[in-house]
Each structure stands twice: as C-alpha cells, then as structure tokens.
Design a protein around this motif. Structure first.
Motif, PDB file in Angstrom:
ATOM      1  N   GLN A 170       0.835  -1.202   0.000  1.00  0.00           N
ATOM      2  CA  GLN A 170       0.000   0.000   0.000  1.00  0.00           C
ATOM      3  C   GLN A 170       0.870   1.252   0.000  1.00  0.00           C
ATOM      4  OE1 GLN A 170      -1.034  -3.144   1.915  1.00  0.00           O
ATOM      5  NE2 GLN A 170      -1.687  -1.796   3.555  1.00  0.00           N
ATOM      6  N   ASP A 171       2.165   1.059   0.260  1.00  0.00           N
ATOM      7  CA  ASP A 171       3.028   2.227   0.426  1.00  0.00           C
ATOM      8  C   ASP A 171       3.424   2.783  -0.934  1.00  0.00           C
ATOM      9  OD1 ASP A 171       4.867   4.112   0.990  1.00  0.00           O
ATOM     10  OD2 ASP A 171       6.000   2.901   2.440  1.00  0.00           O
ATOM     11  N   THR A 202      -4.549  -3.149  -1.318  1.00  0.00           N
ATOM     12  CA  THR A 202      -4.295  -4.178  -0.309  1.00  0.00           C
ATOM     13  C   THR A 202      -4.106  -5.521  -1.015  1.00  0.00           C
ATOM     14  OG1 THR A 202      -6.676  -4.551  -0.075  1.00  0.00           O
ATOM     15  CG2 THR A 202      -5.656  -3.006   1.466  1.00  0.00           C
ATOM     16  N   THR A 248      -1.915   6.066   3.014  1.00  0.00           N
ATOM     17  CA  THR A 248      -1.935   5.122   4.143  1.00  0.00           C
ATOM     18  C   THR A 248      -2.325   5.746   5.483  1.00  0.00           C
ATOM     19  OG1 THR A 248       0.423   5.515   4.437  1.00  0.00           O
ATOM     20  CG2 THR A 248      -0.217   3.611   3.097  1.00  0.00           C
TER      21      THR A 248
END
Ligand code: MN
Ligand code: MN
Length: 324
Positions: free
Chosen positions: A3-4, A20, A64
C-alpha cells in the motif's frame, strides 16, 4: 503489492481496494474489503453492478494515513481485498441475496470485519442477515432516502426497502437507528412512515442544516450508544455535485467534507461492519463518484480499525493477557 506509494507507484499493479493484498480465503485478515457487484434491486436507473470495479480503480488514490485523525489503518490491523460476492443467480433477486448472505456469513465466521462496496442498497439486507447473529444491531444510515418502503411493483425486496425488512427480521434495532440526509420528492406522503412508527431517528436535510454538524454528530452518538453498530453509506446522501454517478440522485444534499466529518466522528463507536453503496459508474464518466466512494470506504476503514483494536484491548484486559 504494497500500500506504500513510496515503494510502488499507485498506478501500477492489478487494482485491489486501496492496493491491499488479494486474500479471497481470508487468511490472517482482520478487515476484509469486499465488492458486491449486484444491482438487481434497483427500482429505476441501474449501473451499480459496475461500482466495485471502479471503486477499486479509484481507491488507488488512497494513501496510508488519515491526515485529519492520524489513524493509519494498515498499521493497526490486517486489511485485504477478499474479492467480490458474486451472486450465483444474478437475475433472481432472492437467490442473489442468498448467495451474498452466504459470502458474508463466511467472513463473519472467520471473525473478520467486512467493509463492502456495492452494488445497490438492497445488498445491505443480506449483509445484515449474516452479521446480526447475536442480536439486532444499531444502524447509522447516510442516504437521501429512508429505504424503509413497502412492496414496490409486487416485490417486498428492492433497494428502497432493506431497512424495513431488516427491522422486521430483527436484524437492526429501529430505536438505535439513525437516518441522515433524507430529502427529495415523494409519490406518497407516508412513504417513510415505517421509519417513524418503528422509532428510527430520521434527520431530513432541512433539520441537518438547522441543527448543524456538531449537533447531528451528538445525535448519532446518543442514538447508537455503546451498541454494536453497522454503518451504511448510500452515496446519494451526498449532493449530486459530489456524486453524480448514482441511480437516484436528489439535489440539496450534504457535502463530501460533512460526510467525512460525520464518519470520523464514529471513532469510539463499536463498528462491526460497513458499506458504501449506489456508486453507478455509467452515470459518471469523470469517475469522481467512485473516488468519493473509495474515500468514504477509507474513512470507514479508519474508524472500523479503531473499533476492532478497542475490542481486542478489552478482550486482552478481561483475559489478563495484556501486561501493559
Ligand atoms: Mn439507499
Ligand atoms: Mn438513496
């Protein structure tokens, strides 16, 4: 997939909800993001079967950390995309609802909290049937419509009736139900009579602006209290300038920022599941409605993660497992 966005660009990879991991078997999940691509309960303009795919696409814009609240949901809990609850018989409403219910029963049995993207609002009924196994839930319901209507064109089940049926089946407690944003023209003065007669708290948009946001938030907390609560967000509760891609738009709604403030205020409530419904991409080539839906899902994820963490802390305290 991470997700980063600092590790992998957000426009890359196969789109899942909020980038995700895809975890259809639910292993290790705390919260499952689920698509429900079904619009067989729509009374007029269809298209929400395309909602989950477009919400997944736009959800790659989510980062995030919730800048306003500081909540970093992916650090608090394990979140994954559990795929779509695809009805076995999409042209048969009751059979479709039964297979949606079965999908969510599997999630409930695994101890996972679902956050769903619809689909039309009729999908919330089978989700509630799966989740309300220990007793009626409280309900926070954002919508231009109460969705407590009666038979329509010969059917008891459609996207204008899920909360009447849910109350009658004992899935929700009407006295712990609050409906926010109600407006629009009607065909019958008594169309939402069931909401009033059963004790639901109905906040029409006129009262919403008369009270002001803080008072509305206080009212949500008063109605729900400490009860386990399901949160359902129909994007047509928003003014259609923010969510034009929906089947039953009603002008004069609340703003996206007001919606975000209301969802953030649910921190502290015992949320056991949530959904965002009625995103109909064919009516919105700009994609902003799906972006709005994805953003509301992110806000719901943040407060659901907090609720889950609080339940865990309470369980640890009771079992004496927690030293600190
Ligand atoms: Mn609705
Ligand atoms: Mn609606």
């Amino acid at each position: 997939m991470s997700q980063d966005p600092k590790l992998q660009p957000r426009y890359s990879g196969i789109p899942t909800f909020m980038r995700t991991p895809f975890v259809p078997e639910l292993e290790g999940l705390d919260i499952a993001l689920v698509g429900v691509p079904f619009d067989g309960g729509v009374t007029n303009r269809t298209g929400t079967r395309h909602g989950p795919r477009e919400v997944r696409n736009q959800s790659s814009l989510m980062r995030t950390i919730n800048q306003a609240t500081g909540v970093a949901p992916f650090e608090l809990v394990n979140v994954g995309d559990a795929g779509d609850a695809v009805p076995d018989s999409p042209f048969e409403l009751l059979a479709a609802h039964a297979s949606i219910e079965a999908f969510f029963r599997r999630i409930k049995a695994a101890g996972v909290v679902p956050i769903a993207a619809g689909g039309d609002h009729s999908i919330t009924l089978p989700i509630l049937r799966a989740l309300a196994q220990e007793g009626p839930l409280a309900l926070v319901h954002f919508d231009a419509h109460c969705d407590t209507g009666d038979f329509y064109l010969g059917s008891r089940f459609h996207h204008g009736s899920p909360f009447k049926v849910a109350a009658e089946e004992g899935l929700i407690d009407p006295t712990k139900t609050i409906q926010i944003g109600i407006r629009g023209s009607v065909t019958d003065r008594d169309i939402w009579k069931f909401s009033y007669d059963s004790g639901m708290r109905v906040i029409h948009i006129e009262e919403f602006y008369q009270l002001g946001l803080d008072a509305v938030i206080a009212e949500i907390k008063r109605v729900v209290g400490a009860s386990p609560v399901y949160v359902t967000f129909d994007v047509d509760g928003l003014d259609p300038v923010y969510a034009p891609g929906t089947g039953t738009p009603e002008i004069g709604g609340f703003t996206t920022f007001e919606a975000q403030q209301m969802i953030r205020s649910l921190a502290g409530l015992d949320i056991v599941g949530a959904d965002v419904v009625e995103v109909s991409p064919p009516f919105d080539p700009s994609g902003v409605t799906a972006l709005t839906g994805a953003t509301m899902m992110f806000e719901l994820l943040c407060v659901s993660a907090l609720a889950l963490q609080r339940r865990r802390d309470a369980a640890d305290t009771h079992s004496g497992n927690d030293g600190g």
